[in-house]
Design a protein around this motif. Structure first.
Motif, PDB file in Angstrom:
ATOM      1  N   ILE A   1     -18.994   4.978   8.958  1.00 31.96           N
ATOM      2  CA  ILE A   1     -17.744   4.223   8.881  1.00 31.96           C
ATOM      3  C   ILE A   1     -16.674   5.132   8.280  1.00 31.96           C
ATOM      4  CG2 ILE A   1     -16.585   2.217   7.866  1.00 31.96           C
ATOM      5  CD1 ILE A   1     -18.673   1.372   9.827  1.00 31.96           C
ATOM      6  N   LEU A   2     -15.478   5.085   8.847  1.00 33.01           N
ATOM      7  CA  LEU A   2     -14.368   5.853   8.300  1.00 33.01           C
ATOM      8  C   LEU A   2     -13.772   5.113   7.104  1.00 33.01           C
ATOM      9  CD1 LEU A   2     -12.530   7.014  11.571  1.00 33.01           C
ATOM     10  CD2 LEU A   2     -14.112   8.317  10.138  1.00 33.01           C
ATOM     11  N   LEU A   3     -13.433   5.856   6.056  1.00 22.99           N
ATOM     12  CA  LEU A   3     -12.806   5.290   4.866  1.00 22.99           C
ATOM     13  C   LEU A   3     -11.313   5.573   4.889  1.00 22.99           C
ATOM     14  CD1 LEU A   3     -15.355   6.548   2.161  1.00 22.99           C
ATOM     15  CD2 LEU A   3     -15.169   4.214   3.050  1.00 22.99           C
ATOM     16  N   ASP A   4     -10.514   4.579   4.526  1.00 29.47           N
ATOM     17  CA  ASP A   4      -9.086   4.875   4.386  1.00 29.47           C
ATOM     18  C   ASP A   4      -8.855   5.556   3.042  1.00 29.47           C
ATOM     19  OD1 ASP A   4      -8.922   2.852   2.380  1.00 29.47           O
ATOM     20  OD2 ASP A   4      -8.567   1.337   3.911  1.00 29.47           O
ATOM     21  N   GLU A   5      -7.670   6.103   2.860  1.00 26.73           N
ATOM     22  CA  GLU A   5      -7.366   6.895   1.662  1.00 26.73           C
ATOM     23  C   GLU A   5      -7.488   6.080   0.381  1.00 26.73           C
ATOM     24  OE1 GLU A   5      -6.451  10.143  -0.696  1.00 26.73           O
ATOM     25  OE2 GLU A   5      -6.963  10.065   1.442  1.00 26.73           O
ATOM     26  N   SER A   6      -7.023   4.821   0.409  1.00 27.57           N
ATOM     27  CA  SER A   6      -7.053   4.004  -0.808  1.00 27.57           C
ATOM     28  C   SER A   6      -8.492   3.682  -1.220  1.00 27.57           C
ATOM     29  CB  SER A   6      -6.251   2.717  -0.603  1.00 27.57           C
ATOM     30  OG  SER A   6      -6.817   1.933   0.439  1.00 27.57           O
ATOM     31  N   THR A   7      -9.379   3.437  -0.243  1.00 24.83           N
ATOM     32  CA  THR A   7     -10.787   3.164  -0.565  1.00 24.83           C
ATOM     33  C   THR A   7     -11.455   4.412  -1.116  1.00 24.83           C
ATOM     34  OG1 THR A   7     -10.882   1.507   1.196  1.00 24.83           O
ATOM     35  CG2 THR A   7     -12.981   2.323   0.340  1.00 24.83           C
ATOM     36  N   LYS A   8     -11.172   5.558  -0.517  1.00 23.33           N
ATOM     37  CA  LYS A   8     -11.722   6.823  -1.016  1.00 23.33           C
ATOM     38  C   LYS A   8     -11.307   7.057  -2.471  1.00 23.33           C
ATOM     39  CE  LYS A   8     -10.017  10.941  -0.744  1.00 23.33           C
ATOM     40  NZ  LYS A   8      -9.494  12.256  -0.312  1.00 23.33           N
ATOM     41  N   GLN A   9     -10.035   6.820  -2.762  1.00 26.03           N
ATOM     42  CA  GLN A   9      -9.532   7.022  -4.130  1.00 26.03           C
ATOM     43  C   GLN A   9     -10.155   6.028  -5.101  1.00 26.03           C
ATOM     44  OE1 GLN A   9      -5.241   6.992  -4.070  1.00 26.03           O
ATOM     45  NE2 GLN A   9      -5.098   8.843  -2.819  1.00 26.03           N
ATOM     46  N   LEU A  10     -10.407   4.799  -4.631  1.00 28.13           N
ATOM     47  CA  LEU A  10     -11.035   3.786  -5.482  1.00 28.13           C
ATOM     48  C   LEU A  10     -12.460   4.212  -5.837  1.00 28.13           C
ATOM     49  CD1 LEU A  10     -10.549   1.013  -6.781  1.00 28.13           C
ATOM     50  CD2 LEU A  10     -11.430  -0.040  -4.686  1.00 28.13           C
ATOM     51  N   ILE A  11     -13.172   4.754  -4.873  1.00 26.98           N
ATOM     52  CA  ILE A  11     -14.532   5.251  -5.131  1.00 26.98           C
ATOM     53  C   ILE A  11     -14.490   6.390  -6.143  1.00 26.98           C
ATOM     54  CG2 ILE A  11     -16.543   6.415  -4.126  1.00 26.98           C
ATOM     55  CD1 ILE A  11     -15.900   4.989  -1.485  1.00 26.98           C
TER      56      ILE A  11
END
Length: 302
Positions: free
Chosen positions: A203-213
């Motif tokens: 699954i591709l992650l958007d930038e905001s989800t990546k930063q949240l992780i």
């Protein structure tokens, strides 16, 4: 295990009728079947449900004095279904599930007593889902104050927001979420690798989800390879995730029932609304059958 053809009664060498319940050790063959489910990556919830259904049915059989042929076995199965309907007042969908599970269990063990039994129809209804506005409302209800809140509260809220975000934006099952490892995240490629019950997918992650992780992993103190953990660093349970999401659903003011699976439904429905091809959605959800995916289109088209 010796096999018998019980279409008619079988008489042993001493002239006694052979009891089906003496031939088949249902406890033992149930263990073998459950092991096969685990080996085929069925979810913990599915295994628990199947095990319970088989246990209740075989217990019902053991309470009978004797079963001497296939016709009597069918009679007792039908009486069990009638008992579930009239005494336990279960739903039509549960009757469907019991029939499917018991037949699969018997067939796995090369017992074909119920081959002539027709599987009852299942009542299919479109799943509930949240609007995109309601999803934002739910996420906005998970808040913290970087200046005044304790580190523990901040980390917990970060984790909870990450859980809700991943369940919605990636369409994860709870079993997939709680088993995610840090190694499943490709930060550079913005990808999340998921090992599902039917297959693996990316699954591709958007930038905001990546930063949240990244923010959650930087702040948490627990040393664990699991992506989301409790305060002891152990993986979360499905029940904990369900109760946590229910709590935030109540706090958000949304009047709909909100569960992890509703977030997955919402993800799929919104993809349909955006015109994403159904086969792509099937891949993203990890469905083995396209018909399973098609139910979400009913919500998108209404």
């Amino acid at each position: 295990m010796e096999t018998y053809d019980f279409k008619n009664e079988i008489i042993d060498k001493n002239g006694n009728k052979i009891n089906i319940l003496d031939v088949y050790n249902f406890n033992k063959i149930k263990e073998s079947y459950i092991t096969s489910l685990k080996n085929n990556n069925y979810s913990q919830n599915t295994i628990k449900t199947y095990s319970s259904i088989i246990h209740k049915f075989t217990t019902y059989l053991k309470n009978q004095i004797a079963i001497y042929n296939e016709k009597e076995f069918i009679k007792y199965f039908n009486s069990y279904i009638l008992y579930l309907k009239q005494v336990k007042n279960v739903s039509q969908n549960y009757i469907y599930l019991v029939t499917v599970v018991v037949k699969k269990f018997l067939e796995f063990n090369n017992i074909h007593f119920l081959d002539s039994i027709t599987t009852p129809k299942r009542i299919k209804s479109p799943p509930n889902f949240l609007t995109q506005k309601e999803v934002k409302q739910l996420l906005d209800s998970i808040t913290w104050d970087e200046n005044s809140d304790s580190d523990f509260r901040i980390i917990t809220k970060l984790r909870d927001k990450l859980i809700v975000t991943l369940l919605y934006s990636s369409g994860l099952r709870v079993s997939e979420l709680i088993n995610l490892s840090v190694d499943n995240v490709n930060f550079e490629g913005k990808q999340l690798s998921i090992v599902g019950k039917n297959n693996s997918r990316v699954i591709l992650l958007d930038e905001s989800t990546k930063q949240l992780i990244q923010k959650y992993l930087e702040k948490r103190t627990q040393k664990s390879n699991y992506l989301v953990v409790n305060k002891s660093g152990n993986p979360l349970t499905p029940r904990y995730v369900q109760l946590m999401i229910k709590k935030y659903g109540n706090e958000s003011g949304i009047e709909k029932k909100i569960t992890p699976h509703i977030l997955r439904h919402s993800y799929a429905t919104h993809l349909f609304e955006q015109g994403v091809n159904i086969k792509i959605i099937q891949q993203l959800l990890g469905h083995s059958n396209l018909s399973t995916t098609q139910i979400y289109s009913q919500d998108a088209n209404n």
